[in-house]
Design a protein around this motif. Structure first.
Motif, PDB file in Angstrom:
ATOM      1  N   ASP A  31       0.832  -1.200   0.000  1.00 19.18           N
ATOM      2  CA  ASP A  31       0.000   0.000   0.000  1.00 19.18           C
ATOM      3  C   ASP A  31       0.870   1.253   0.000  1.00 19.18           C
ATOM      4  O   ASP A  31       2.101   1.187  -0.147  1.00 19.18           O
ATOM      5  N   ALA A  32       0.219   2.407   0.190  1.00 15.56           N
ATOM      6  CA  ALA A  32       0.930   3.684   0.132  1.00 15.56           C
ATOM      7  C   ALA A  32       1.970   3.820   1.232  1.00 15.56           C
ATOM      8  O   ALA A  32       2.917   4.603   1.113  1.00 15.56           O
ATOM      9  N   ASN A  33       1.801   3.079   2.328  1.00 17.79           N
ATOM     10  CA  ASN A  33       2.764   3.115   3.436  1.00 17.79           C
ATOM     11  C   ASN A  33       3.813   2.020   3.333  1.00 17.79           C
ATOM     12  O   ASN A  33       4.503   1.715   4.301  1.00 17.79           O
ATOM     13  N   ASP A  34       3.896   1.410   2.157  1.00 19.49           N
ATOM     14  CA  ASP A  34       4.878   0.363   1.880  1.00 19.49           C
ATOM     15  C   ASP A  34       4.664  -0.871   2.754  1.00 19.49           C
ATOM     16  O   ASP A  34       5.615  -1.584   3.080  1.00 19.49           O
ATOM     17  N   LYS A  35       3.410  -1.156   3.113  1.00 23.71           N
ATOM     18  CA  LYS A  35       3.091  -2.346   3.880  1.00 23.71           C
ATOM     19  C   LYS A  35       2.380  -3.356   2.985  1.00 23.71           C
ATOM     20  O   LYS A  35       1.574  -2.973   2.131  1.00 23.71           O
ATOM     21  N   PRO A  36       2.671  -4.655   3.137  1.00 23.85           N
ATOM     22  CA  PRO A  36       2.032  -5.671   2.303  1.00 23.85           C
ATOM     23  C   PRO A  36       0.518  -5.656   2.458  1.00 23.85           C
ATOM     24  O   PRO A  36      -0.007  -5.426   3.541  1.00 23.85           O
ATOM     25  N   VAL A  37      -0.180  -5.911   1.357  1.00 25.86           N
ATOM     26  CA  VAL A  37      -1.637  -5.939   1.347  1.00 25.86           C
ATOM     27  C   VAL A  37      -2.092  -7.388   1.198  1.00 25.86           C
ATOM     28  O   VAL A  37      -1.811  -8.036   0.186  1.00 25.86           O
ATOM     29  N   GLU A  38      -2.789  -7.884   2.207  1.00 30.59           N
ATOM     30  CA  GLU A  38      -3.243  -9.269   2.203  1.00 30.59           C
ATOM     31  C   GLU A  38      -4.665  -9.362   1.657  1.00 30.59           C
ATOM     32  O   GLU A  38      -5.487  -8.455   1.805  1.00 30.59           O
ATOM     33  N   LEU A  39      -4.957 -10.484   0.964  1.00 33.12           N
ATOM     34  CA  LEU A  39      -6.309 -10.825   0.508  1.00 33.12           C
ATOM     35  C   LEU A  39      -6.883  -9.807  -0.468  1.00 33.12           C
ATOM     36  O   LEU A  39      -8.065  -9.463  -0.431  1.00 33.12           O
ATOM     37  N   ILE A  40      -6.048  -9.292  -1.347  1.00 36.08           N
ATOM     38  CA  ILE A  40      -6.531  -8.455  -2.437  1.00 36.08           C
ATOM     39  C   ILE A  40      -6.477  -9.269  -3.723  1.00 36.08           C
ATOM     40  O   ILE A  40      -5.584 -10.104  -3.909  1.00 36.08           O
ATOM     41  N   GLU A  41      -7.449  -9.077  -4.613  1.00 36.16           N
ATOM     42  CA  GLU A  41      -7.611  -9.940  -5.779  1.00 36.16           C
ATOM     43  C   GLU A  41      -6.707  -9.502  -6.938  1.00 36.16           C
ATOM     44  O   GLU A  41      -6.637  -8.326  -7.292  1.00 36.16           O
ATOM     45  N   VAL A  42      -6.019 -10.498  -7.502  1.00 33.04           N
ATOM     46  CA  VAL A  42      -5.176 -10.289  -8.679  1.00 33.04           C
ATOM     47  C   VAL A  42      -5.761 -11.114  -9.817  1.00 33.04           C
ATOM     48  O   VAL A  42      -5.952 -12.330  -9.679  1.00 33.04           O
ATOM     49  N   LEU A  43      -6.068 -10.453 -10.970  1.00 31.77           N
ATOM     50  CA  LEU A  43      -6.743 -11.118 -12.077  1.00 31.77           C
ATOM     51  C   LEU A  43      -5.856 -11.136 -13.316  1.00 31.77           C
ATOM     52  O   LEU A  43      -5.057 -10.221 -13.546  1.00 31.77           O
ATOM     53  N   LEU A  44      -6.046 -12.170 -14.146  1.00 29.27           N
ATOM     54  CA  LEU A  44      -5.335 -12.305 -15.412  1.00 29.27           C
ATOM     55  C   LEU A  44      -6.362 -12.542 -16.511  1.00 29.27           C
ATOM     56  O   LEU A  44      -7.118 -13.514 -16.472  1.00 29.27           O
ATOM     57  N   GLN A  45      -6.414 -11.614 -17.501  1.00 26.55           N
ATOM     58  CA  GLN A  45      -7.365 -11.712 -18.614  1.00 26.55           C
ATOM     59  C   GLN A  45      -6.610 -11.844 -19.928  1.00 26.55           C
ATOM     60  O   GLN A  45      -5.532 -11.275 -20.111  1.00 26.55           O
ATOM     61  N   ASN A  46      -7.213 -12.603 -20.878  1.00 31.17           N
ATOM     62  CA  ASN A  46      -6.579 -12.768 -22.184  1.00 31.17           C
ATOM     63  C   ASN A  46      -6.966 -11.649 -23.140  1.00 31.17           C
ATOM     64  O   ASN A  46      -7.635 -10.678 -22.744  1.00 31.17           O
ATOM     65  N   LYS A  47      -6.548 -11.769 -24.405  1.00 35.52           N
ATOM     66  CA  LYS A  47      -6.785 -10.701 -25.388  1.00 35.52           C
ATOM     67  C   LYS A  47      -8.274 -10.477 -25.654  1.00 35.52           C
ATOM     68  O   LYS A  47      -8.678  -9.399 -26.088  1.00 35.52           O
ATOM     69  N   ASP A  48      -9.097 -11.508 -25.370  1.00 32.41           N
ATOM     70  CA  ASP A  48     -10.542 -11.380 -25.564  1.00 32.41           C
ATOM     71  C   ASP A  48     -11.259 -10.927 -24.305  1.00 32.41           C
ATOM     72  O   ASP A  48     -12.497 -11.026 -24.209  1.00 32.41           O
ATOM     73  N   SER A  75      -4.588  -7.307 -13.593  1.00 28.84           N
ATOM     74  CA  SER A  75      -5.287  -6.256 -12.847  1.00 28.84           C
ATOM     75  C   SER A  75      -5.325  -6.600 -11.364  1.00 28.84           C
ATOM     76  O   SER A  75      -5.339  -7.769 -10.977  1.00 28.84           O
ATOM     77  N   ILE A  76      -5.372  -5.534 -10.550  1.00 31.72           N
ATOM     78  CA  ILE A  76      -5.559  -5.676  -9.106  1.00 31.72           C
ATOM     79  C   ILE A  76      -6.836  -4.942  -8.749  1.00 31.72           C
ATOM     80  O   ILE A  76      -6.985  -3.753  -9.038  1.00 31.72           O
ATOM     81  N   LYS A  77      -7.766  -5.678  -8.108  1.00 29.25           N
ATOM     82  CA  LYS A  77      -9.115  -5.138  -7.904  1.00 29.25           C
ATOM     83  C   LYS A  77      -9.574  -5.389  -6.478  1.00 29.25           C
ATOM     84  O   LYS A  77      -9.259  -6.413  -5.876  1.00 29.25           O
ATOM     85  N   GLN A  78     -10.337  -4.447  -5.945  1.00 27.60           N
ATOM     86  CA  GLN A  78     -11.011  -4.636  -4.667  1.00 27.60           C
ATOM     87  C   GLN A  78     -12.349  -3.917  -4.692  1.00 27.60           C
ATOM     88  O   GLN A  78     -12.489  -2.804  -5.212  1.00 27.60           O
ATOM     89  N   LEU A  79     -13.367  -4.607  -4.175  1.00 27.43           N
ATOM     90  CA  LEU A  79     -14.724  -4.053  -4.101  1.00 27.43           C
ATOM     91  C   LEU A  79     -15.180  -3.484  -5.446  1.00 27.43           C
ATOM     92  O   LEU A  79     -15.841  -2.451  -5.526  1.00 27.43           O
TER      93      LEU A  79
END
Length: 800
Positions: A31-48, A75-79
């Motif tokens: 995060d902005a305070n340089d602390k690890p962010v737990e349980l945030i969603e990381v997504l991978l999408q193809n060209k379609d 992408s990194i997404k939350q809520l």
């Protein structure tokens, strides 16, 4: 056979790199305070713009996604809000290093609060019960949490795994050495608020000691947050036939590079025991009744410190000790009846007093080094354990006629006294090495133990102690083991995952009975392979198959040939010729929506260790002798269903069906068994008010008649009720528990030995009412993660 295991493991490991052409992308979100962010969603999408993969970051903010080669949008997404996105070209493995999330600082806190894990999760080699998400476990201790953990049964304050002969308990991946009441008392000092999850490992991987013969339970504690301190006080009053009071407290502190924790606990009280026996000799029937009052007086403590020498290097030490002065007073009565006339031939009355003083100490030094950002690390453990156990047992026996008149020469008294001293030294190393094509772990362990017994028997019938050489013994036992292991885990595709391991243990033992001038040595090397295969067909269904080999070494006291007399007609005796027993386990599992768990398993135990009863028709002396004397097969079908469709009601239900066969492998005139048995349990928790500060629980279990080794057992059951209150903004917890309300938890068994029928029942004062209170104060952050010891498997075998 061992060469076959090695060849299979080598071939599979070499071929795994060519199974599928895949690459991965990894990184760390801060995060902005340089602390690890737990349980945030990381997504991978193809060209379609189709979603290919979705992962959550771990406690360190790290993630890794495996996919086919190609172009993607990460992408990194939350809520529903995209905080970060980047196009990536995955032609080879890609490390994005640190990804800084500069928006949504307030939203990140909301994610931590609103995200709710599943109550039960299935991994390739274990089932995870997320205690922190269970309303049933809230406000209790580790024993309360284990009672509602799938596949675990807590009966008469003994913890067992359904369908398994034996099991061990770990704290944060380290076996704990305590057993019996010492183990129960220690677990009661761990609050469920400090437990993150409980892992049920029915077939342990190669990383763990091969000792255990069956399953492992791993209690994972919550980690500390920076700059926090916490303290807690707890007290409980338990009323069964007699009362028991327990008081304790804990303190944890973390500031910058320093972490410190300690807890102390004191238990004082007593409980009643009642054991009954019927021995059907050819001409007489002996009906024995043993009434006992067991006193508990134990003070235990644990203290530990960790210090970060650098960002990647942590060292630490801890100490665990206990002072235990248990005492058992027993009053035995025997009625001897003539089988022909059905009249009383004689009576025997015995009184005994068993006083122990047991001191134990464990010292651990450990070090953890993170070698890079991919998760590669190396850890070291050095351990020392000492157990000093002094025992003094005296008894008086009076034989009399049916009219209570003493028989001539019918009075006997004696004193059994001695000590046991155990010293264990061990060192172990574990390396985690996540390679590009496989997640690898390997390591080794060495330990040395030395045990001294010195037991003396005195005849005190004349009022003057007379030393009995033939009933006394001095015994020394040494054991040295060296172990190596390797394990690899690979996710082949989105649906297939495999984990293979191999552990090798080489052991040398020497038992020296100085009194008998008898030395026994043993030297053996054994291989323990493990295999896990998991197939996830869709988001609702997962299938897994696993195999493993385990062993159970004799406990140190079981190797001592000394006879421990309870009265002139009863004694137990160890056996220096004992060797380990071995178990092969294979299990198939299916998980549906993480709410329905189905398991089919088979276990085969060879060279089984036990202490069956023997009877002398002429002298009427009965004794228990430790032997390797049986082979058993166990078949098990189990279903676990988790019901949590209502916010106010959570229910975990389990049903098991067993079929077990036992074959006697020695010519000792015992009969094996075979037959069906079943077990059912339901644990229900209810939220009784809108603020969720009052919760009730209704728990019930039933064990059907069945077969255990040479014994046929009768049914047992227990109904437990409870209510818990959270007060003062959850700082104060009050609980009222009533257990075994209808007094149906009574063990009853029967068998035949040398054509003599034997049956017994044992009631261990399981019906009780308990009031407990705990108060927690401090920074309101999570408790410190406590580390286990590295020599726990050996210490657990100590006679305590």
């Amino acid at each position: 056979m061992t060469k076959k295991y090695i060849y299979i493991a080598i071939l599979v490991f070499l071929s795994m790199n060519k199974i599928h052409a895949q690459v991965h992308v990894r990184g760390q979100v801060k995060d902005a305070n340089d602390k690890p962010v737990e349980l945030i969603e990381v997504l991978l999408q193809n060209k379609d713009s189709l979603l290919i993969k979705s992962e959550l970051t771990n406690a360190e903010g790290r993630f890794i996604i495996i996919a086919e080669k190609g172009q993607y949008l990460l992408s990194i997404k939350q809520l529903g809000v995209i905080l970060y996105s980047k196009k990536i070209d995955l032609n080879q493995n890609l490390d994005l290093s640190v990804i800084q999330v500069k928006e949504g600082q307030h939203q990140l806190k909301e994610v931590a609060v609103t995200f709710k894990k599943k109550i039960i999760e299935r991994k390739i080699d274990r089932i995870i019960f997320n205690v922190e998400n269970s309303i049933s476990a809230a406000g209790g201790d580790a024993i309360d949490a284990l009672k509602i953990t799938p596949s675990i049964k807590v009966q008469n304050e003994a913890i067992t795994m359904i369908g398994k002969n034996k099991m061990s308990i770990m704290i944060d991946d380290r076996l704990i050495e305590l057993s019996g009441d010492d183990l129960i008392n220690f677990l009661k000092t761990i609050r469920t608020d400090d437990i993150k999850s409980i892992e049920v490992i029915t077939n342990p991987p190669a990383k763990y000691d091969a000792e255990g013969n069956s399953g492992l339970v791993n209690i994972k504690l919550k980690k500390a947050k920076p700059d926090s301190w916490n303290a807690s006080l707890n007290s409980s009053y338990k009323q069964s036939t007699y009362a028991t009071l327990s008081n304790g407290g804990s303190f944890s502190y973390q500031k910058k590079k320093l972490s410190f924790f300690t807890n102390l606990n004191y238990v004082n009280g007593s409980k009643k025991g009642l054991e009954q026996e019927e021995i059907a000799y050819s001409s007489q029937t002996w009906n024995n009744e043993f009434k006992r009052k067991a006193y508990t007086n134990i003070f235990s403590g644990r203290v530990g410190i960790d210090y970060k020498l650098s960002e990647n290097w942590t060292i630490g030490a801890q100490y665990l000790g206990s002072l235990n002065k248990p005492r058992t007073v027993q009053d035995d009565h025997s009625i001897i009846t003539h089988n022909g006339t059905q009249t009383i031939d004689s009576l025997i009355n015995s009184k005994s007093n068993d006083l122990k003083k047991t001191n134990s100490s464990s010292v651990n030094f450990h070090s953890m080094v993170k070698l890079d950002s991919t998760g590669k690390n190396i850890s070291f453990d050095l351990d020392y354990f000492n157990l000093d156990n002094h025992i003094n047992r005296d008894f008086q026996t009076q034989n009399s006629y049916a009219d209570f008149a003493p028989t001539p020469g019918g009075y006997q008294s004696a004193t059994n006294s001695g000590f046991q001293d155990i010293n264990i030294y061990s060192a172990k190393i574990d390396i985690t090495d996540p390679l590009k094509w496989i997640k690898l772990s390997y390591g080794g362990k060495v330990y040395f133990s030395k045990t001294n017994y010195d037991n003396k028997y005195f005849d005190t019938s004349t009022g003057v102690p007379l030393f009995q050489t033939n009933q006394s013994n001095t015994f020394q036992y040494t054991e040295n083991t060296q172990a190596l292991y390797i394990s690899g885990n690979k996710k082949i595709t989105d649906k297939w995952e495999i984990k293979l391991g191999l552990r090798v243990e080489n052991t040398q033992t020497k038992g020296n009975s100085i009194t008998l001038n008898q030395i026994n040595t043993n030297n053996y090397i054994q291989f323990f392979p493990t295999t896990y295969i998991q197939y996830t067909s869709n988001e609702n269904n997962a299938f897994s198959l696993n195999f493993g080999r385990r062993l159970a070494r004799p406990r140190y006291n079981e190797l001592n040939p000394f006879k421990v007399y309870y009265n002139p007609y009863s004694y137990t005796q160890g056996n220096p010729f004992l060797s380990p027993s071995y178990t092969n386990n294979i299990e198939f599992q299916h998980v549906y929506k993480d709410i329905l768990f189905t398991s089919l398993s088979f276990s085969k135990t060879t060279n089984g260790i036990g202490n069956p009863p023997f009877f002398n028709e002429e002298t009427k002396v009965q004794y228990l002798l430790d032997l390797n004397y049986y082979t058993s097969n166990s078949y098990d079908i189990s279903e676990t269903y988790v019901f949590n469709h209502f916010k106010w009601w959570e229910s975990e239900n389990q049903a098991n069906l067993f079929y077990k066969t036992t074959h006697i492998t020695k010519d000792i005139n015992l009969k094996g068994n075979r037959g069906l048995s079943a077990y059912f349990s339901t644990n229900n928790s209810f939220t009784l008010n809108k603020n969720k500060t009052v919760k009730g629980e209704v728990n019930f279990w039933y064990q059907a008649p069945g077969y255990e080794d040479i014994y046929k057992t009768e049914s047992t059951s227990s109904l437990d009720l409870g209510v818990k209150f959270s007060l003062l903004d959850n700082s104060l917890q009050l609980a009222f528990i009533a257990q075994d309300i209808f007094k149906t938890n009574i063990t009853k068994s029967k068998t035949t030995s040398s054509s003599i029928g034997y049956r017994f029942s044992d009631y261990n004062d399981s019906r009780y009412f308990r009031i407990s209170m705990s108060y927690k104060f401090g920074s309101r952050k999570l408790n410190l993660k406590q580390r286990g010891f590295g020599n726990e498997e050996e210490k657990r075998r100590a006679d305590q």
